[in-house]
Design an enzyme around this catalytic site. Structure first.
Site, PDB file in Angstrom:
ATOM      1  CB  ALA A   8      47.494  -6.629  37.446  1.00  0.00           C
ATOM      2  N   GLY A  56      49.235  -5.408  32.836  1.00  0.00           N
ATOM      3  CA  GLY A  56      48.453  -6.604  32.552  1.00  0.00           C
ATOM      4  C   GLY A  56      47.467  -6.394  31.405  1.00  0.00           C
ATOM      5  CD  GLU A  81      53.933  -4.352  34.119  1.00  0.00           C
ATOM      6  OE1 GLU A  81      54.546  -3.628  33.298  1.00  0.00           O
ATOM      7  OE2 GLU A  81      53.003  -5.109  33.787  1.00  0.00           O
TER       8      GLU A  81
HETATM    9  N1  CO8 Z   1      44.779  -0.951  39.442  1.00  0.00           N
HETATM   10  C1  CO8 Z   1      43.845  -0.491  40.306  1.00  0.00           C
HETATM   11  N2  CO8 Z   1      43.179   0.661  40.107  1.00  0.00           N
HETATM   12  C2  CO8 Z   1      43.472   1.370  39.009  1.00  0.00           C
HETATM   13  C3  CO8 Z   1      44.434   0.944  38.081  1.00  0.00           C
HETATM   14  C4  CO8 Z   1      45.105  -0.283  38.320  1.00  0.00           C
HETATM   15  N3  CO8 Z   1      45.991  -0.801  37.483  1.00  0.00           N
HETATM   16  N4  CO8 Z   1      44.508   1.865  37.088  1.00  0.00           N
HETATM   17  C5  CO8 Z   1      43.629   2.823  37.394  1.00  0.00           C
HETATM   18  N5  CO8 Z   1      42.998   2.533  38.545  1.00  0.00           N
HETATM   19  C6  CO8 Z   1      41.955   3.326  39.227  1.00  0.00           C
HETATM   20  C7  CO8 Z   1      42.524   4.570  39.867  1.00  0.00           C
HETATM   21  O1  CO8 Z   1      43.092   4.239  41.120  1.00  0.00           O
HETATM   22  C8  CO8 Z   1      41.309   5.451  39.985  1.00  0.00           C
HETATM   23  O2  CO8 Z   1      40.534   4.996  41.079  1.00  0.00           O
HETATM   24  P1  CO8 Z   1      39.889   6.066  42.119  1.00  0.00           P
HETATM   25  O3  CO8 Z   1      38.902   6.840  41.282  1.00  0.00           O
HETATM   26  O4  CO8 Z   1      39.250   5.197  43.146  1.00  0.00           O
HETATM   27  O5  CO8 Z   1      41.014   6.907  42.605  1.00  0.00           O
HETATM   28  C9  CO8 Z   1      40.530   5.117  38.719  1.00  0.00           C
HETATM   29  O6  CO8 Z   1      41.034   3.841  38.276  1.00  0.00           O
HETATM   30  C10 CO8 Z   1      40.740   6.122  37.598  1.00  0.00           C
HETATM   31  O7  CO8 Z   1      42.152   6.253  37.370  1.00  0.00           O
HETATM   32  P2  CO8 Z   1      42.932   7.666  37.371  1.00  0.00           P
HETATM   33  O8  CO8 Z   1      42.194   8.665  38.189  1.00  0.00           O
HETATM   34  O9  CO8 Z   1      44.350   7.401  37.705  1.00  0.00           O
HETATM   35  O10 CO8 Z   1      42.788   8.057  35.820  1.00  0.00           O
HETATM   36  P3  CO8 Z   1      43.783   9.012  34.978  1.00  0.00           P
HETATM   37  O11 CO8 Z   1      43.089   9.238  33.698  1.00  0.00           O
HETATM   38  O12 CO8 Z   1      44.207  10.169  35.805  1.00  0.00           O
HETATM   39  O13 CO8 Z   1      45.101   8.114  34.725  1.00  0.00           O
HETATM   40  C11 CO8 Z   1      46.319   6.110  34.110  1.00  0.00           C
HETATM   41  C12 CO8 Z   1      45.047   6.972  33.916  1.00  0.00           C
HETATM   42  C13 CO8 Z   1      47.534   6.860  33.581  1.00  0.00           C
HETATM   43  C14 CO8 Z   1      46.098   4.821  33.313  1.00  0.00           C
HETATM   44  C15 CO8 Z   1      46.511   5.797  35.612  1.00  0.00           C
HETATM   45  O14 CO8 Z   1      45.291   5.323  36.138  1.00  0.00           O
HETATM   46  C16 CO8 Z   1      47.576   4.756  35.880  1.00  0.00           C
HETATM   47  O15 CO8 Z   1      48.741   5.050  35.821  1.00  0.00           O
HETATM   48  N6  CO8 Z   1      47.158   3.501  36.204  1.00  0.00           N
HETATM   49  C17 CO8 Z   1      48.054   2.435  36.544  1.00  0.00           C
HETATM   50  C18 CO8 Z   1      48.744   1.888  35.324  1.00  0.00           C
HETATM   51  C19 CO8 Z   1      49.719   0.810  35.722  1.00  0.00           C
HETATM   52  O16 CO8 Z   1      50.685   1.031  36.402  1.00  0.00           O
HETATM   53  N7  CO8 Z   1      49.428  -0.418  35.274  1.00  0.00           N
HETATM   54  C20 CO8 Z   1      50.281  -1.545  35.555  1.00  0.00           C
HETATM   55  C21 CO8 Z   1      49.786  -2.258  36.768  1.00  0.00           C
HETATM   56  S1  CO8 Z   1      50.920  -3.515  37.298  1.00  0.00           S
HETATM   57  C22 CO8 Z   1      50.555  -4.820  36.343  1.00  0.00           C
HETATM   58  O17 CO8 Z   1      49.704  -4.784  35.506  1.00  0.00           O
HETATM   59  C23 CO8 Z   1      51.361  -6.045  36.573  1.00  0.00           C
HETATM   60  C24 CO8 Z   1      50.872  -7.172  35.686  1.00  0.00           C
HETATM   61  C25 CO8 Z   1      51.442  -8.474  36.070  1.00  0.00           C
HETATM   62  C26 CO8 Z   1      50.887  -8.955  37.359  1.00  0.00           C
HETATM   63  C27 CO8 Z   1      49.438  -9.336  37.258  1.00  0.00           C
HETATM   64  C28 CO8 Z   1      48.916  -9.574  38.651  1.00  0.00           C
HETATM   65  C29 CO8 Z   1      47.433  -9.915  38.747  1.00  0.00           C
END
Ligand code: CO8
Length: 262
Positions: free
Chosen positions: A69, A113, A136
């Site tokens: 998400a 998500g 999460e």
């Molecule tokens: N939300 C918003 N932006 C994101 C997300 C995300 N989940 N994942 C990545 N991005 C963005 C980054 O912020 C970055 O943006 P910017 O270039 O502006 O800084 C861009 O995407 C590229 O990401 P990274 O530079 O971090 O890429 P890496 O290759 O270094 O890392 C990862 C990849 C490991 C996947 C890393 O991006 C990461 O850890 N992402 C988050 C993963 C996460 O925690 N997901 C769970 C989110 S919580 C959730 O899903 C709850 C679900 C239930 C509720 C639903 C509500 C609607």
């Protein structure tokens, strides 16, 4: 009229009756914003309503199926009344409410998500570079769109608990061993492999396919005895279909069936 939101999910209609839905926010690793989920819900509604489409594939772009998400968007909401007032996550039911089968073609990250979206589909095909997980816990929250419920049904309690409580990523190979995904395919081929499966499904009688999907899904919500009764009713219901008659007739005449309701 096309809106910017429309482009967050691309819908490609193939002649084979398969719709390919591509999540299209690659710069944010396809983070599932409200707008993206609204677009996905709208495209799935179009797929269900279009009688020339029989099955769908949902896929991502570049490095991600979907990295979860949208954390930044969710963070802008303050407190319970905000998230409840906006009914955050309301659009997510559209995936499991779709009557036509959906194959998830997962390459790269399917986290939070994103993993929950894949699990809401009917079949998951994973690229060998796919990474699943429910991270999460690392953000101080818990899965919010079915993760705690669907993962335990897919892989059992011990693995579901370990993955949800540690937030660690799961490789495609481990996801396959655990039964989360039906198969792992070489990198770069996941979309076409998923489309092949969807095309196979699309070649059968569409009402029959939808009855079978409904029956399998009922198993997650009913007791065994109730599920078997439900199955018997839908099995009997196929006797009301021309396609059931045609399938049996073709078998006895040693020919391929011609489905009326493709
Ligand atoms: N939300 C918003 N932006 C994101 C997300 C995300 N989940 N994942 C990545 N991005 C963005 C980054 O912020 C970055 O943006 P910017 O270039 O502006 O800084 C861009 O995407 C590229 O990401 P990274 O530079 O971090 O890429 P890496 O290759 O270094 O890392 C990862 C990849 C490991 C996947 C890393 O991006 C990461 O850890 N992402 C988050 C993963 C996460 O925690 N997901 C769970 C989110 S919580 C959730 O899903 C709850 C679900 C239930 C509720 C639903 C509500 C609607």
């Amino acid at each position: 009229a096309a809106s910017a939101e429309d482009d967050l999910v691309l819908l490609e209609r193939r002649d084979s009756g398969v719709a390919v839905l591509t999540l299209n926010r690659p710069k944010a690793l396809n983070a599932l914003s409200d707008g993206l989920m609204r677009a996905l819900a709208e495209k799935l509604r179009q797929v269900d309503a279009d009688s020339s489409l029989k099955a769908a594939v949902i896929t991502g772009t570049g490095k991600a199926f979907a990295a979860g998400a949208d954390i930044k968007e969710m963070h802008s909401r303050e407190g319970y009344s905000d998230v409840r007032g906006e009914n955050m996550l309301a659009h997510w039911n559209s995936v499991s409410n779709t009557r036509k089968p959906i194959v998830a073609a997962v390459g790269g990250f399917a986290l939070g998500g994103g993993c929950e979206l894949a699990m809401a589909c009917d079949i998951i095909i994973a690229s060998e570079d796919a990474k699943f997980g429910q991270p999460e816990i690392k953000l101080g929250t818990i899965p919010g769109v079915g993760g705690t419920q669907r993962l335990i049904r897919a892989v059992g309690k011990s693995k579901a608990m370990e993955w949800i409580l540690t937030g660690e990523m799961i490789s495609a190979q481990e996801a396959e061993r655990a039964g989360l995904v039906s198969r792992v395919v070489p990198a770069g081929t996941v979309l076409e492999e998923a489309v092949k499966i969807a095309e196979k499904i699309a070649s059968f009688s569409s009402p029959v396919v939808q009855l079978a999907k409904e029956c399998v899904n009922a198993a997650e919500e009913t007791s065994l005895a109730e599920g078997i009764r439900f199955e018997r009713h839908l099995f009997h219901a196929t006797w009301g279909l021309d396609d059931r008659r045609e399938g049996f007739q073709a078998f006895s005449e040693k020919r391929q069936p011609t489905w009326k309701h493709r």
